[in-house]
Scaffold this motif. Structure first.
Motif, PDB file in Angstrom:
ATOM      1  N   SER A   8     -30.546 -64.780   7.897  1.00 16.79           N
ATOM      2  CA  SER A   8     -29.364 -65.263   8.616  1.00 16.79           C
ATOM      3  C   SER A   8     -29.331 -66.779   8.727  1.00 16.79           C
ATOM      4  CB  SER A   8     -29.312 -64.641  10.004  1.00 16.79           C
ATOM      5  OG  SER A   8     -30.477 -65.020  10.741  1.00 16.79           O
ATOM      6  N   GLY A   9     -29.977 -67.459   7.772  1.00 13.95           N
ATOM      7  CA  GLY A   9     -29.895 -68.921   7.743  1.00 13.95           C
ATOM      8  C   GLY A   9     -28.609 -69.368   7.063  1.00 13.95           C
ATOM      9  N   ALA A  10     -28.566 -70.658   6.719  1.00 15.63           N
ATOM     10  CA  ALA A  10     -27.359 -71.224   6.099  1.00 15.63           C
ATOM     11  C   ALA A  10     -26.977 -70.476   4.828  1.00 15.63           C
ATOM     12  CB  ALA A  10     -27.590 -72.708   5.803  1.00 15.63           C
ATOM     13  N   GLY A  11     -27.971 -70.137   4.005  1.00 17.43           N
ATOM     14  CA  GLY A  11     -27.686 -69.458   2.741  1.00 17.43           C
ATOM     15  C   GLY A  11     -27.138 -68.062   2.955  1.00 17.43           C
ATOM     16  N   GLY A  12     -27.809 -67.284   3.802  1.00 13.48           N
ATOM     17  CA  GLY A  12     -27.398 -65.899   4.027  1.00 13.48           C
ATOM     18  C   GLY A  12     -26.020 -65.802   4.648  1.00 13.48           C
ATOM     19  N   LEU A  13     -25.804 -66.563   5.707  1.00 14.50           N
ATOM     20  CA  LEU A  13     -24.516 -66.444   6.406  1.00 14.50           C
ATOM     21  C   LEU A  13     -23.367 -67.031   5.586  1.00 14.50           C
ATOM     22  CD1 LEU A  13     -25.554 -67.055  10.114  1.00 14.50           C
ATOM     23  CD2 LEU A  13     -24.973 -64.893   8.987  1.00 14.50           C
ATOM     24  N   THR A  14     -23.643 -68.083   4.819  1.00 13.35           N
ATOM     25  CA  THR A  14     -22.573 -68.611   3.954  1.00 13.35           C
ATOM     26  C   THR A  14     -22.206 -67.588   2.893  1.00 13.35           C
ATOM     27  OG1 THR A  14     -23.348 -70.855   4.308  1.00 13.35           O
ATOM     28  CG2 THR A  14     -21.886 -70.510   2.432  1.00 13.35           C
ATOM     29  N   THR A  15     -23.216 -66.923   2.330  1.00 11.80           N
ATOM     30  CA  THR A  15     -22.922 -65.876   1.342  1.00 11.80           C
ATOM     31  C   THR A  15     -22.041 -64.806   1.977  1.00 11.80           C
ATOM     32  OG1 THR A  15     -25.094 -66.244   0.352  1.00 11.80           O
ATOM     33  CG2 THR A  15     -23.922 -64.266  -0.317  1.00 11.80           C
ATOM     34  N   ALA A  16     -22.445 -64.336   3.155  1.00 10.55           N
ATOM     35  CA  ALA A  16     -21.683 -63.281   3.834  1.00 10.55           C
ATOM     36  C   ALA A  16     -20.239 -63.715   4.077  1.00 10.55           C
ATOM     37  CB  ALA A  16     -22.369 -62.938   5.162  1.00 10.55           C
ATOM     38  N   SER A  17     -20.061 -64.913   4.627  1.00 14.45           N
ATOM     39  CA  SER A  17     -18.708 -65.379   4.947  1.00 14.45           C
ATOM     40  C   SER A  17     -17.876 -65.595   3.688  1.00 14.45           C
ATOM     41  CB  SER A  17     -18.770 -66.681   5.745  1.00 14.45           C
ATOM     42  OG  SER A  17     -19.392 -66.453   6.996  1.00 14.45           O
ATOM     43  N   THR A  18     -18.529 -66.054   2.617  1.00 18.20           N
ATOM     44  CA  THR A  18     -17.791 -66.293   1.367  1.00 18.20           C
ATOM     45  C   THR A  18     -17.340 -64.972   0.745  1.00 18.20           C
ATOM     46  OG1 THR A  18     -19.079 -68.296   1.014  1.00 18.20           O
ATOM     47  CG2 THR A  18     -17.870 -67.448  -0.882  1.00 18.20           C
ATOM     48  N   ILE A  19     -18.224 -63.985   0.746  1.00 17.48           N
ATOM     49  CA  ILE A  19     -17.808 -62.681   0.213  1.00 17.48           C
ATOM     50  C   ILE A  19     -16.569 -62.202   0.989  1.00 17.48           C
ATOM     51  CG2 ILE A  19     -18.438 -60.246  -0.149  1.00 17.48           C
ATOM     52  CD1 ILE A  19     -21.398 -61.133  -0.202  1.00 17.48           C
TER      53      ILE A  19
END
Lengths: 447, 447
Positions: A8-19
């Motif tokens: 749930s860091g910057a990478g994980g949450l950005t991926t989730a929000s982008t999808i």
């Protein structure tokens, strides 16, 4: 369809929000060990310093926010213990110890990095801290307050080490920084530029020991002293800012190909297993200048990778480019930035370079509030810019960004000398400091 | 060998200093009408505002300094009345009325621009001022103090007009801005971005009338009122910030070719007469995007041109490139910047464009002191960036510079979306506002 994201860091949450931005239907589940999500670990030193009032302030969103606003399910305090990439499922364990499985169509590994703690005596004593999660930050503050700590050793003079050192000093502690390399910020700046930072910190009252390793941490139950160069220094606590290592355990379990340093990914952020992506500190990337594999453990890199992974999962083509590892740090009154190759690393790699330097001001000389700014530019044999380091009182980050673009586009010194830099007395000098550094390099070619 | 330079602004003095940097022997003479040299006219509004204490502060060097430190002779309060380019000499007249000639091997015309004052009734009344020289600035301050002025009209809402309006307001005057165009900063920003600036100034208490010309200035001996749209507004003084025109009189006398707007020069800053160079506001340049001739009346342009002219005169090849007219202004709490094409001018020229916009913050959301920043990016049909406008509380100028480099290197939206922007909570957001604007443009292409 379900995309499962681990981390749930910057990478994980950005991926989730982008999808979610590009696909309204797919089910999105984020699984994270952490209790609090969506905070910036880079902010921890500034809470310690007191500029940011509380750790609560740096948490941007709650799991409930993600559920309600973005239809993203977040399972906190849940550890992924295994991946079965043949059957497309992960095995999880929650904080009560319940084990369960989740099926996925896409899996995204955003497992980040783990602090590297050198195997020295005393590293497990009470009062030894790492700086990685918000919990680490809260623990450090709690320990200082509960034990009325007065003296601290910070091990490692990288950006986080120095930011923490400054923050702890401002909080009223006596601070000793211990660094094995012969300079501060060794992977970031050349020695001449690092010296400006070192002198500033010493003027601020921080003691810095260079070229020596921490030998051991001494104490009965808790930290009482550190030993460096056979000398004991009394301290109440130790902050280990000794770097991080990519967390690639799950990727290994999944059977993803591991590269030289971390998880191997394509331009699309895809691992060797087509429906498993990976983003952030756990992947390795390509160095723009040398073409070699490298790490890029920055929040900004993780965000860009998350956008690329998220778009590709949502069916929109996107590519992640080789990196310069542009970075910036703010320590007290100094802003410190760097991008591309340093002279030090160029010499190591036997890459011939031309250097241009300038010391100038950030505003017109007569305009109040102007700060000193020191610039070092690195050009290759073809006179194309390949690196830039800046230390100054303000307006460093965007200059680094400008030079990052220049490096990516292989701009020559001559082109840069002609480059249009905008001017107004409150925000710049009529002769831009970057141009002065470029002219310095050009003059070396004339002679 | 002797190089004679006419004009002591940024262009003239940079040329002189650059020649000397590369040629220790050549005789250098600067002839100027002005009494004070080496000051930045851009600083005048900030002295009016009171941020800079005195006009004395903005004078960087004296003629004695140039003589002693750089072996450059400066003849102040001396007017060049004619050029004989066949015999390579200029005719001068000093403040006592003595006429004399100077021979030259190289002549540099750095004659700048003259304020354009529209031919309206009352323009010659006492209390009507232009804003060009330090003397103008001193006269404005003196007039305010001697006449205890309370109300002022500023004619023209370009950067200098608005900077003056804000400065005068801060000095305690009631300020009315009159602009013929339907927006402030008409040549600099699109209407949507200009509106942010307008609202800020109105909130600061400045009255702005748009879409109306100043009809006349009313008064017996001195300014008493201005007439706009048939209405009279009582004012004690009028500041004409109605633009400038290139000063090309001497160039005409010398027989230099005059282009569409001003003196024609080569890439080397050479006029049609090989040993006569010209730099600064008196020359015309090429627009990078349209390829058309244009003006670039900025101190930063003059400096770059001075370096190019100076190097060529000293025998070192250098070229001046086509311009984007990157510019920045600081008005109160707002920093306003622009580079390249606006949507307005693209539409005028029927150039198809894609627009990306973003509103964000200059620091991490939780970091104190972050300011709002509004960004507008313009891309052409090929999705290459051709323009950028930014209005924000801080860190605008360097972002404009970064986008200037991107425009020069024809960077695509996709490349920009991947561009590495460095991040630390005190100096940036983890998702750079420029990237957000780029993503906005890319999203329009997807739909």
């Amino acid at each position: 369809m379900r995309a499962v994201i681990v981390g749930s860091g910057a990478g994980g949450l950005t991926t989730a929000s982008t999808i979610r931005k590009y696909d309204k239907d797919i089910e999105i589940v984020v699984v994270t060990k952490e209790k609090e999500i969506a905070y910036s670990p880079c902010a921890i030193p500034y809470v310690i310093e007191g500029v940011i009032k509380s750790f609560d302030d740096i948490v941007m969103h709650t799991p409930e926010y993600y559920k309600k606003e973005r239809n993203i399910e977040i399972l906190t305090e849940t550890t992924v213990i295994d991946v079965n990439s043949k059957e497309n499922k992960i095995m999880c364990i929650d904080k009560e110890g319940n084990k369960f499985e989740i099926d996925y169509d896409y899996l995204v590994l955003a497992t980040g990095a783990v602090p590297f703690i050198p195997p020295i005596e005393g590293k497990d004593l009470e009062g030894v801290f790492k700086v990685r999660t918000i919990e680490d930050g809260r623990n450090i503050l709690k320990y200082i307050e509960e034990n009325n700590c007065r003296k601290v050793a910070v091990v490692g003079a990288g950006a986080i080490g120095l930011e923490m050192a400054y923050g702890l000093k401002k909080r009223g502690l006596e601070v000793l920084v211990i660094e094995m390399a012969p300079q501060v910020l060794p992977r970031f700046l050349d020695p001449d530029m690092a010296e400006i930072v070192q002198k500033y910190l010493e003027k601020e009252g921080i003691k810095i020991i260079l070229s020596k390793p921490l030998e051991k941490i001494v104490g009965k139950d808790r930290v009482e002293a550190v030993c460096v160069d056979n000398k004991l220094y009394d301290v109440d606590m130790v902050i280990m800012a000794t770097g991080v290592r990519p967390n690639i355990e799950l990727a290994k379990k999944a059977g993803c190909k591991i590269g030289k340093y971390a998880i191997e990914v394509s331009e699309k952020m895809q691992t060797s297993i087509p429906n498993i992506y990976a983003v952030g500190d756990c992947v390795e990337v390509t160095d723009f200048i040398t073409g070699e594999k490298t790490l890029s453990p920055f929040g900004s890199t993780a965000v860009r990778q998350g956008v690329v992974a998220g778009k590709n999962i949502a069916g929109i083509e996107a590519k992640f480019y080789p990196v310069l590892n542009s970075a910036v740090s703010k320590i007290g009154d100094l802003e410190i930035g760097g991008t591309g190759l340093t002279a030090f690393s160029a010499n190591l790699k036997r890459i011939p370079i031309i250097i241009g330097k300038a010391t100038a001001l950030t505003r017109a000389r007569y305009y109040p509030g102007g700060k000193r700014i020191d610039i070092k530019m690195i050009f290759n044999e073809d006179c194309r810019v390949v690196g830039c380091q800046i230390v100054g009182g303000e307006r460093v980050a965007e200059r680094i960004d400008a030079m990052s673009i220049a490096i990516f586009k292989k701009v020559t010194a001559e082109e840069l000398a002609n480059m249009e830099f905008c001017y107004a007395p409150p925000v710049s000098m009529v002769y831009e400091p970057l141009s002065l550094a470029v002219e310095d390099a050009l003059n070396k070619l004339i002679k």
